[in-house]
Scaffold this motif. Structure first.
Motif, PDB file in Angstrom:
ATOM      1  N   LEU A  69      -5.768  -0.631   6.938  1.00 63.15           N
ATOM      2  CA  LEU A  69      -6.254  -1.425   8.116  1.00 63.15           C
ATOM      3  C   LEU A  69      -7.050  -2.276   6.856  1.00 63.15           C
ATOM      4  N   LEU A  70      -7.594  -1.028   5.736  1.00 62.83           N
ATOM      5  CA  LEU A  70      -8.385  -2.099   4.860  1.00 62.83           C
ATOM      6  C   LEU A  70      -7.764  -2.724   3.754  1.00 62.83           C
ATOM      7  N   PHE A  71      -6.516  -2.326   2.936  1.00 57.10           N
ATOM      8  CA  PHE A  71      -6.368  -3.312   2.343  1.00 57.10           C
ATOM      9  C   PHE A  71      -4.623  -3.801   3.155  1.00 57.10           C
ATOM     10  N   PRO A  72      -4.433  -4.356   4.255  1.00 56.50           N
ATOM     11  CA  PRO A  72      -3.148  -4.762   4.955  1.00 56.50           C
ATOM     12  C   PRO A  72      -1.665  -5.634   4.101  1.00 56.50           C
ATOM     13  N   LEU A  73      -2.733  -6.104   3.047  1.00 62.36           N
ATOM     14  CA  LEU A  73      -1.343  -6.784   1.536  1.00 62.36           C
ATOM     15  C   LEU A  73      -0.768  -6.091   1.173  1.00 62.36           C
ATOM     16  N   TRP A  74      -1.315  -4.568   0.452  1.00 62.24           N
ATOM     17  CA  TRP A  74      -1.210  -4.338  -0.340  1.00 62.24           C
ATOM     18  C   TRP A  74      -0.465  -2.816   0.002  1.00 62.24           C
ATOM     19  N   LEU A  75      -0.931  -2.184   1.326  1.00 56.12           N
ATOM     20  CA  LEU A  75       0.182  -1.621   2.191  1.00 56.12           C
ATOM     21  C   LEU A  75       1.137  -1.526   3.274  1.00 56.12           C
ATOM     22  N   ALA A  76       1.200  -3.766   3.531  1.00 54.79           N
ATOM     23  CA  ALA A  76       2.161  -3.517   4.290  1.00 54.79           C
ATOM     24  C   ALA A  76       3.411  -2.933   4.833  1.00 54.79           C
ATOM     25  N   ASN A  77       3.683  -2.642   3.702  1.00 55.11           N
ATOM     26  CA  ASN A  77       4.890  -1.689   4.045  1.00 55.11           C
ATOM     27  C   ASN A  77       4.522  -0.067   4.814  1.00 55.11           C
ATOM     28  N   LEU A  78       4.052   0.391   4.998  1.00 55.00           N
ATOM     29  CA  LEU A  78       3.644   1.528   5.378  1.00 55.00           C
ATOM     30  C   LEU A  78       2.182   0.774   7.024  1.00 55.00           C
ATOM     31  N   GLY A  79       2.140   0.052   7.454  1.00 59.25           N
ATOM     32  CA  GLY A  79       1.428  -0.858   8.615  1.00 59.25           C
ATOM     33  C   GLY A  79       1.993  -0.068   9.854  1.00 59.25           C
ATOM     34  N   PHE A  80       3.558   0.071   9.136  1.00 56.11           N
ATOM     35  CA  PHE A  80       4.381   1.230  11.016  1.00 56.11           C
ATOM     36  C   PHE A  80       3.487   2.771  11.204  1.00 56.11           C
ATOM     37  N   LEU A  81       3.205   3.457  10.318  1.00 55.63           N
ATOM     38  CA  LEU A  81       2.316   4.273   9.920  1.00 55.63           C
ATOM     39  C   LEU A  81       1.268   4.752  11.114  1.00 55.63           C
ATOM     40  N   ARG A  82       0.810   2.862  11.810  1.00 61.15           N
ATOM     41  CA  ARG A  82      -0.608   3.503  11.568  1.00 61.15           C
ATOM     42  C   ARG A  82      -0.469   3.726  13.500  1.00 61.15           C
ATOM     43  N   VAL A  83       0.784   3.998  13.850  1.00 64.19           N
ATOM     44  CA  VAL A  83       1.278   4.181  15.455  1.00 64.19           C
ATOM     45  C   VAL A  83       0.665   5.421  15.428  1.00 64.19           C
ATOM     46  N   LEU A  84       0.681   6.261  14.197  1.00 64.91           N
ATOM     47  CA  LEU A  84       0.647   7.748  14.831  1.00 64.91           C
ATOM     48  C   LEU A  84      -0.587   8.114  14.640  1.00 64.91           C
ATOM     49  N   ARG A  85      -1.610   7.335  14.756  1.00 63.53           N
ATOM     50  CA  ARG A  85      -3.513   7.193  15.614  1.00 63.53           C
ATOM     51  C   ARG A  85      -2.940   8.066  16.914  1.00 63.53           C
ATOM     52  N   LEU A  86      -1.509   7.270  17.991  1.00 68.55           N
ATOM     53  CA  LEU A  86      -1.435   8.140  18.946  1.00 68.55           C
ATOM     54  C   LEU A  86      -1.427   9.190  18.914  1.00 68.55           C
ATOM     55  N   TRP A  87      -0.616   9.947  17.685  1.00 69.43           N
ATOM     56  CA  TRP A  87      -0.124  11.350  17.803  1.00 69.43           C
ATOM     57  C   TRP A  87      -1.289  12.260  17.496  1.00 69.43           C
TER      58      TRP A  87
END
Length: 267
Positions: free
Chosen positions: A107-125
């Motif tokens: 979230l803090l580096f959305p442009l640098w880590l854009a390709n890993l953004g899909f892993l944010r759904v792990l928040r549900l887990w």
């Protein structure tokens, strides 16, 4: 000689008072603490909804504003949970805490880590294994459903993480919402091994991705079925051997024979 009253010398410092207040809010059982925990739960669920939709919303002008706003909320939540914990370093080493810190970095580096953004759904887990999420539900009698809910969440989390991965690396360029639906459709057909064949991932990496989705999907479906249909168990650690799950009416531990005193769920 110190003439100050004893109550003044023993009063907690500002930081200690704040930590105690956070412990009462995050781990307490009062009506105020439960309201706070329900509010945190609802905010977390809304954040997860944003994470699910974020691959499609990334091109919107307001995306970064929402992204950094959620980063602020998540940073405050992680800091508060760490302060509420009696052993903050140990709490930070837990898998759920590590996942939350990683999500904060995306979230803090959305442009640098854009390709890993899909892993944010792990928040549900991580949310499904949070005491803040389950404590108010257990008090309302939903404890027997804990394993079923966690198994369902594992399946849903895997579904949307894989969908985000496929959309990011196979469908993303100019595909928009239609591409995301195609990625979701491919994921579901692969997990259920339906295999209509109308949407295929190109190249050997696409085939390997489909194989992994099929194997993991079958395992998660079986796990969910076991949680739903096998006899209900209660979570009560045996004081002698530590066995966690027992029959609701168990008198002795099946592993060591220790006499149990499982409280009635209605008490």
């Amino acid at each position: 000689m110190d003439d100050r009253p004893a109550t003044e010398t023993q009063s907690p410092t500002g930081l200690e008072a704040l930590r105690e207040r956070l412990r009462l809010l995050y781990h307490g059982h009062s009506s105020g603490a439960l309201r706070f925990q329900y509010a945190v739960m609802m905010v977390d669920l809304l954040i997860v909804v944003f994470f699910v939709a974020s691959p499609v919303l990334r091109e919107r002008p307001s995306f970064l504003w929402i992204d950094y706003s959620i980063a602020t909320l998540l940073a405050l939540d992680i800091t508060a949970r760490a302060m509420a914990s009696k052993d903050a370093p140990r709490w930070l080493r837990q898998p759920t805490s590590i996942v939350d810190v990683f999500i904060l970095l995306t979230l803090l580096f959305p442009l640098w880590l854009a390709n890993l953004g899909f892993l944010r759904v792990l928040r549900l887990w991580s949310l499904s294994r949070s005491g803040v999420f389950w404590r108010p539900l257990v008090r309302r009698g939903y404890a027997p459903w804990r394993e079923v809910v966690q198994s369902a969440v594992n399946l849903i989390t895997f579904l949307f993480v894989v969908t985000g991965f496929i959309y990011t690396f196979f469908f993303r360029k100019g595909s928009g919402f239609t591409g995301y639906i195609d990625a979701l459709y491919f994921t579901v057909t692969s997990m259920t091994t339906t295999g209509y064949g109308d949407i295929l991932l190109p190249g050997p990496w696409g085939k390997l991705t489909a194989v992994v989705i099929m194997l993991a999907g079958i395992s998660l479906f079986i796990r969910l079925g076991q949680a739903i249909f096998r006899p209900q168990k209660v979570r009560y650690p045996c004081p002698q051997c530590g066995l966690q799950r027992h029959d609701p009416d168990a008198v002795h531990c099946k592993a060591c024979g220790y006499m149990l005193k499982i409280p009635d769920p209605d008490e």
